[in-house]
Design a protein around this motif. Structure first.
Motif, PDB file in Angstrom:
ATOM      1  N   ILE A   1       0.813  -1.213   0.000  1.00  0.00           N
ATOM      2  CA  ILE A   1       0.000   0.000   0.000  1.00  0.00           C
ATOM      3  C   ILE A   1       0.848   1.266   0.000  1.00  0.00           C
ATOM      4  N   SER A   2       2.154   1.108   0.283  1.00  0.00           N
ATOM      5  CA  SER A   2       3.057   2.251   0.249  1.00  0.00           C
ATOM      6  C   SER A   2       4.478   1.736   0.046  1.00  0.00           C
ATOM      7  N   GLU A   3       5.254   2.495  -0.728  1.00  0.00           N
ATOM      8  CA  GLU A   3       6.642   2.112  -0.973  1.00  0.00           C
ATOM      9  C   GLU A   3       7.461   3.385  -1.149  1.00  0.00           C
ATOM     10  N   GLU A   4       8.613   3.406  -0.508  1.00  0.00           N
ATOM     11  CA  GLU A   4       9.490   4.573  -0.598  1.00  0.00           C
ATOM     12  C   GLU A   4      10.929   4.105  -0.706  1.00  0.00           C
ATOM     13  N   GLU A   5      11.670   4.686  -1.632  1.00  0.00           N
ATOM     14  CA  GLU A   5      13.080   4.372  -1.810  1.00  0.00           C
ATOM     15  C   GLU A   5      13.905   5.584  -1.390  1.00  0.00           C
ATOM     16  N   ILE A   6      14.898   5.341  -0.561  1.00  0.00           N
ATOM     17  CA  ILE A   6      15.769   6.410  -0.086  1.00  0.00           C
ATOM     18  C   ILE A   6      17.211   6.012  -0.375  1.00  0.00           C
ATOM     19  N   VAL A   7      17.977   6.930  -0.942  1.00  0.00           N
ATOM     20  CA  VAL A   7      19.405   6.727  -1.154  1.00  0.00           C
ATOM     21  C   VAL A   7      20.121   7.674  -0.203  1.00  0.00           C
ATOM     22  N   GLY A   8      21.048   7.135   0.569  1.00  0.00           N
ATOM     23  CA  GLY A   8      21.743   7.960   1.553  1.00  0.00           C
ATOM     24  C   GLY A   8      23.216   7.623   1.636  1.00  0.00           C
ATOM     25  N   HIS A   9      23.941   8.515   2.284  1.00  0.00           N
ATOM     26  CA  HIS A   9      25.377   8.363   2.469  1.00  0.00           C
ATOM     27  C   HIS A   9      25.691   8.311   3.963  1.00  0.00           C
TER      28      HIS A   9
END
Length: 68
Positions: A27-35
């Motif tokens: 029902i929800s999806e989030e992609e995060i790119v971090g350092h």
């Protein structure tokens, strides 16, 4: 879910995928790119000493630093 995209001795770039599901349906999806910066012990120790800290005794193998 996570994935390391790049890494070197003191830093890495990672991708994190967060999913919320309900009854096996996304029902929800989030992609995060971090350092992240993770200095070596030698780098960290040099920065602490350079800032006027000295290492002191600590219980259970922990590290303690005091400002001198």
């Amino acid at each position: 879910m996570s994935e390391i995209l790049e890494s070197n001795e003191e830093a890495f770039k990672g991708r994190y995928l967060y999913r919320i599901t309900q009854d096996d349906k996304v029902i929800s999806e989030e992609e995060i790119v971090g350092h992240a910066y993770r200095p070596t012990w030698e780098t960290l120790q040099g920065e602490l000493v350079g800032a006027g800290f000295t290492q002191t005794d600590a219980p259970e193998g922990l590290l303690a630093w005091r400002r001198t």
